[in-house]
Design a protein around this motif. Structure first.
Motif, mmCIF file in Angstrom:
data_model
loop_
_atom_site.group_PDB
_atom_site.id
_atom_site.type_symbol
_atom_site.label_atom_id
_atom_site.label_comp_id
_atom_site.label_asym_id
_atom_site.label_seq_id
_atom_site.Cartn_x
_atom_site.Cartn_y
_atom_site.Cartn_z
ATOM 1 N N PRO A 150 -4.877 7.600 4.066
ATOM 2 C CA PRO A 150 -5.321 6.646 3.050
ATOM 3 C C PRO A 150 -4.817 5.249 3.363
ATOM 4 O O PRO A 150 -5.347 4.274 2.883
ATOM 5 C CB PRO A 150 -4.682 7.175 1.773
ATOM 6 C CG PRO A 150 -3.483 7.937 2.230
ATOM 7 C CD PRO A 150 -3.817 8.472 3.583
ATOM 8 N N ILE A 151 -3.803 5.182 4.226
ATOM 9 C CA ILE A 151 -3.201 3.902 4.586
ATOM 10 C C ILE A 151 -4.195 3.054 5.373
ATOM 11 O O ILE A 151 -4.215 1.841 5.260
ATOM 12 C CB ILE A 151 -1.959 4.149 5.467
ATOM 13 C CG1 ILE A 151 -0.927 4.921 4.668
ATOM 14 C CG2 ILE A 151 -1.369 2.857 5.976
ATOM 15 C CD1 ILE A 151 -0.355 4.176 3.516
ATOM 16 N N GLN B 100 1.492 7.827 -6.399
ATOM 17 C CA GLN B 100 1.890 7.351 -5.064
ATOM 18 C C GLN B 100 2.939 6.258 -5.191
ATOM 19 O O GLN B 100 3.920 6.228 -4.457
ATOM 20 C CB GLN B 100 0.688 6.785 -4.311
ATOM 21 C CG GLN B 100 -0.269 7.843 -3.814
ATOM 22 C CD GLN B 100 -1.400 7.234 -3.005
ATOM 23 O OE1 GLN B 100 -1.287 6.137 -2.479
ATOM 24 N NE2 GLN B 100 -2.493 7.950 -2.902
ATOM 25 N N LEU C 101 -8.261 12.942 6.506
ATOM 26 C CA LEU C 101 -7.888 13.200 5.117
ATOM 27 C C LEU C 101 -6.569 12.541 4.761
ATOM 28 O O LEU C 101 -6.365 12.082 3.648
ATOM 29 C CB LEU C 101 -7.727 14.713 4.898
ATOM 30 C CG LEU C 101 -8.910 15.471 4.333
ATOM 31 C CD1 LEU C 101 -8.562 16.932 4.178
ATOM 32 C CD2 LEU C 101 -9.313 14.891 2.995
ATOM 33 N N VAL C 102 -5.662 12.531 5.725
ATOM 34 C CA VAL C 102 -4.305 12.088 5.411
ATOM 35 C C VAL C 102 -4.057 10.642 5.811
ATOM 36 O O VAL C 102 -2.937 10.244 5.973
ATOM 37 C CB VAL C 102 -3.247 12.994 6.083
ATOM 38 C CG1 VAL C 102 -3.318 14.381 5.497
ATOM 39 C CG2 VAL C 102 -3.421 13.029 7.570
ATOM 40 N N LYS D 239 0.248 16.378 -0.421
ATOM 41 C CA LYS D 239 0.219 15.256 0.522
ATOM 42 C C LYS D 239 -0.113 13.993 -0.275
ATOM 43 O O LYS D 239 -0.775 14.079 -1.316
ATOM 44 C CB LYS D 239 -0.844 15.503 1.598
ATOM 45 C CG LYS D 239 -0.520 16.693 2.504
ATOM 46 C CD LYS D 239 0.571 16.358 3.503
ATOM 47 C CE LYS D 239 1.199 17.564 4.163
ATOM 48 N NZ LYS D 239 0.267 18.403 4.897
ATOM 49 N N PRO D 240 0.319 12.831 0.209
ATOM 50 C CA PRO D 240 0.098 11.577 -0.555
ATOM 51 C C PRO D 240 -1.348 11.354 -0.976
ATOM 52 O O PRO D 240 -1.602 10.822 -2.047
ATOM 53 C CB PRO D 240 0.551 10.503 0.432
ATOM 54 C CG PRO D 240 1.575 11.190 1.264
ATOM 55 C CD PRO D 240 1.123 12.612 1.398
ATOM 56 N N ASP D 241 -2.311 11.778 -0.122
ATOM 57 C CA ASP D 241 -3.704 11.491 -0.471
ATOM 58 C C ASP D 241 -4.202 12.369 -1.613
ATOM 59 O O ASP D 241 -5.309 12.182 -2.090
ATOM 60 C CB ASP D 241 -4.608 11.649 0.759
ATOM 61 C CG ASP D 241 -4.629 13.071 1.261
ATOM 62 O OD1 ASP D 241 -3.549 13.687 1.356
ATOM 63 O OD2 ASP D 241 -5.722 13.585 1.548
ATOM 64 N N PRO E 261 1.517 10.138 5.691
ATOM 65 C CA PRO E 261 0.379 10.964 5.289
ATOM 66 C C PRO E 261 0.526 12.441 5.665
ATOM 67 O O PRO E 261 -0.105 13.293 5.070
ATOM 68 C CB PRO E 261 -0.801 10.327 6.033
ATOM 69 C CG PRO E 261 -0.189 9.588 7.167
ATOM 70 C CD PRO E 261 1.174 9.149 6.704
ATOM 71 N N HIS E 262 1.367 12.712 6.684
ATOM 72 C CA HIS E 262 1.464 14.096 7.157
ATOM 73 C C HIS E 262 2.582 14.869 6.475
ATOM 74 O O HIS E 262 2.766 16.042 6.726
ATOM 75 C CB HIS E 262 1.680 14.098 8.671
ATOM 76 C CG HIS E 262 2.923 13.368 9.090
ATOM 77 N ND1 HIS E 262 3.086 12.011 8.889
ATOM 78 C CD2 HIS E 262 4.066 13.795 9.662
ATOM 79 C CE1 HIS E 262 4.272 11.643 9.332
ATOM 80 N NE2 HIS E 262 4.887 12.701 9.804
ATOM 81 N N ALA F 116 2.623 2.827 1.956
ATOM 82 C CA ALA F 116 2.923 3.366 3.280
ATOM 83 C C ALA F 116 3.639 4.711 3.228
ATOM 84 O O ALA F 116 4.617 4.943 3.931
ATOM 85 C CB ALA F 116 3.739 2.356 4.101
ATOM 86 N N LEU F 117 3.136 5.613 2.400
ATOM 87 C CA LEU F 117 3.689 6.972 2.383
ATOM 88 C C LEU F 117 3.271 7.682 3.664
ATOM 89 O O LEU F 117 2.200 7.419 4.203
ATOM 90 C CB LEU F 117 3.162 7.738 1.167
ATOM 91 C CG LEU F 117 3.655 7.200 -0.187
ATOM 92 C CD1 LEU F 117 2.928 7.905 -1.323
ATOM 93 C CD2 LEU F 117 5.159 7.405 -0.325
ATOM 94 N N ASP G 211 0.832 -1.210 0.000
ATOM 95 C CA ASP G 211 0.000 0.000 0.000
ATOM 96 C C ASP G 211 0.863 1.255 0.000
ATOM 97 O O ASP G 211 0.401 2.329 0.276
ATOM 98 C CB ASP G 211 -0.923 -0.020 1.216
ATOM 99 C CG ASP G 211 -0.177 -0.500 2.429
ATOM 100 O OD1 ASP G 211 0.905 0.045 2.700
ATOM 101 O OD2 ASP G 211 -0.638 -1.439 3.096
#
Lengths: 331, 264
Positions: free
Chosen positions: B261-262, A113, B258-259, A104-106, A62-63, A59-60, A57
């Motif tokens: 997705p994992i 990604q 939001l951040v 951001k990754p999302d 997210p913050h 695993a970036l 997945d």
């Protein structure tokens, strides 16, 4: 290339290599450096191994923004912020992600990604790169595009890559050296063409999509062919096997010819039965794998054009044939 | 039918909570409020409450964060017992906690005698009582926050050569900040209202150990108006703290959803 069904231990193998998991016993050595040795009670921490790992997945973080994600490993290794950013930017540029550095990754597409995760792992120059199902998290439409890009990127990498997949097709396209994993064990490993030509078990053969039969040579014909009784029928082989020999027979689906009328050619192995299934062969694009429920059952691979010319459909009766020289046997 | 019942129950509960609060606000002496507020006794109690609450919250965060992290990520023998001991002050009558503190740190106490120190009736004792009573209110949410951090992100950091400390600072802490902030605010609010343990262990000395809740109790017996002013002040502080917490976690909560997705 490590290929196996889900639950066969692919991800576990990668986690063992990366140092996120320790085996009960054994030894892990990469490029002459020992990372784990149960006999010496040695286990190098994951952070001290020169191994890049891209999880399924990705695993970036997210913050963190894209650039900070890629620079993370360099910053952890106390590279100055400016130098780390410069290197991260160069990698992102090379991987075709310019100008999204603050995102951001999302806010990225699945394909982006994946490339960011790849860049992040490569930023610290690992000796070995582990990729866990890099295409699995993508939707089908993206997968096609990303696959082509990934082939190009991986070909340019300076380090060895272990690529894990559950898809035999992916394994065959990407892999030079393929290991088939079943229930935590490597069933067979070798050069891709070697595996295709000589699958050593029904599992490997079936997994890689070949016709594999097991049988006994019952007699020899006047024209020098071996007659082999297999489960459900009889095959003729141009092999010098003796009567009573037990053999494995592999028939490449591309050697199997389908026709609606009885074939007039020289094919010695002719079977007749209803078509059971037509499955597209996605990696090769315009081909179909057709299963004919003859005795024995056969898988043929034909072009979509040929399939529609013959109006192939489930339930339609067809002849499946191949030459005696189209089958390979080995003991 | 059930909807009507729910509305009725809600209204009843709201009245039960709202009427006392409203009564307090309605009894505020509007005319003399300013003068009352500047009274030295009230000022002193307010200052003491703010200083001790701030100090105890700081101590709780500094000591509680590593404890919460260890509880969230490691398992060890006797972990259940440790967890229960940490949770105990949440349900313990504060006077019992105060007595326990007195027996430990008092003149004849276990630690007091050994170290030759005397804590009771000092401001330090007030802080200690607040820490004792409020720490679980921080540790519980902090621990939940640490447990919620995706292991895969920590693993990813490890394969990127990050030490455990670096990973904690750059990955775990930023992702846990909403939970830590919420926990700190809860502990702070609890410390601000601390009464029983403080009066038992630290005593009731104006300017030294008499925090606002204690001052309310004392004033209540002689000067009702002063008690009301103090109470309203206390209520405004607590209300502001909780409202601020809600606003902050609401913002961070939506940001963190939001951040993540994992966490599919």
């Amino acid at each position: 290339m490590l290929v196996g069904e889900s639950g066969s231990g692919k991800t576990t193998a990668l986690r063992l290599l990366a140092g996120l998991l320790d085996p009960a016993e054994g030894r892990i050595e990469v490029d002459g450096e020992t990372y784990f040795d149960s006999a010496r009670r040695l286990s190098v921490a994951a952070s001290k191994r020169s191994i890049g790992y891209v999880a399924q997945d990705y695993a970036l973080f997210p913050h963190l923004g894209v650039l900070e994600n890629v620079a993370f490993g360099l910053r952890a290794a106390r590279v100055s912020a400016a130098a780390a950013r410069k290197r991260a930017a160069a990698l992102l540029e090379r991987f075709g992600i310019p100008g999204l550095w603050a995102r951001k990754p999302d806010q990225l597409s699945g394909g982006q990604q994946q490339r960011v995760a790849l860049a992040r792992a490569l930023a610290v120059d690992p000796r070995l790169l582990l990729l866990d199902e890099p295409l699995a998290a993508l939707d089908l439409a993206t997968r096609r595009v990303v696959r082509a890009e990934l082939i190009r990127l991986l070909a340019e990498l300076p380090c060895t890559t272990i690529y894990v997949t559950h898809s035999p097709a992916e394994a065959l396209i990407f892999g030079h050296h393929v290991a088939v994993l079943e229930n935590g064990r490597v069933r067979q490993s070798g050069a891709r063409d070697e595996l295709l030509r000589h699958p050593r078990s029904a599992y490997v053969a079936e997994f890689l999509g070949l016709n594999l039969f097991r049988g006994v040579v019952t007699s020899r014909t006047e024209d020098g062919l071996a007659r082999v009784a297999v489960d459900g029928g009889e095959l003729y082989l141009a092999e010098d096997a003796k009567e009573g020999d037990e053999v494995h027979i592999v028939v490449d689906p591309r050697e199997v010819v389908l026709s609606i009328e009885r074939p007039q050619g020289s094919a010695r192995n002719v079977f007749f039965g209803p078509i059971e299934e037509l499955a597209p062969e996605p990696p090769l694009g315009d081909r179909l794998r057709v299963t004919v429920a003859s005795r024995p059952a056969l898988i043929a691979e034909v072009t979509r054009a040929a399939a529609s010319a013959m109006a192939l459909a489930p339930g339609r009766m067809a002849y499946a044939s191949f030459k005696a020289t189209g089958a390979r046997a080995y003991r | 039918m059930t909807r009507a019942a729910a509305i009725a129950a809600g209204a009843l509960l709201l009245l039960l909570l709202g009427i006392p609060i409203a009564s307090l606000i309605l009894r505020v002496p509007a005319a003399s409020l300013a003068a009352r507020m500047s009274e030295p006794a009230i000022q002193e109690a307010l200052r003491l409450s703010l200083v001790t609450t701030l100090a105890s919250t700081l101590i709780i965060v500094l000591l509680g964060t590593p404890v919460a992290y260890v509880l969230a990520t490691r398992s060890f023998p006797g972990k259940r017992v440790v967890e229960t001991v940490i949770d105990l002050p949440m349900v313990l009558p504060p006077t019992v906690a105060g007595l326990a503190l007195l027996l430990a740190f008092g003149r004849a106490g276990f630690v007091g005698r050994a170290l030759g120190i005397e804590l009771p009736f000092t401001t330090l004792a007030v802080i200690l009582a607040q820490v004792f009573m409020s720490a679980p209110f921080f540790i519980a949410p902090a621990r939940a926050g640490f447990s919620g951090v995706d292991r895969r992100l920590v693993d990813a950091a490890a394969t990127l050569r990050a030490s455990e400390g670096y990973t904690f600072a750059r990955v775990v802490l930023p992702l846990t900040l909403p939970s830590l902030t919420a926990g700190a605010a809860m502990a702070c609010a609890r410390a601000l209202g601390e009464f029983g343990a403080t009066i038992t262990f630290a005593g009731n000395l104006p300017g030294v150990t008499q925090t606002m809740p204690l001052a309310v109790y004392v004033a209540f017996q002689s000067d009702l108006e002063a008690a009301i002013v103090l109470s309203v002040l206390l209520m405004i502080l607590s209300f502001g703290l909780l409202l601020g917490l809600r606003a902050a976690t609401g913002r961070m909560g939506s940001a963190s959803s939001l951040v993540s997705p994992i966490a599919r």
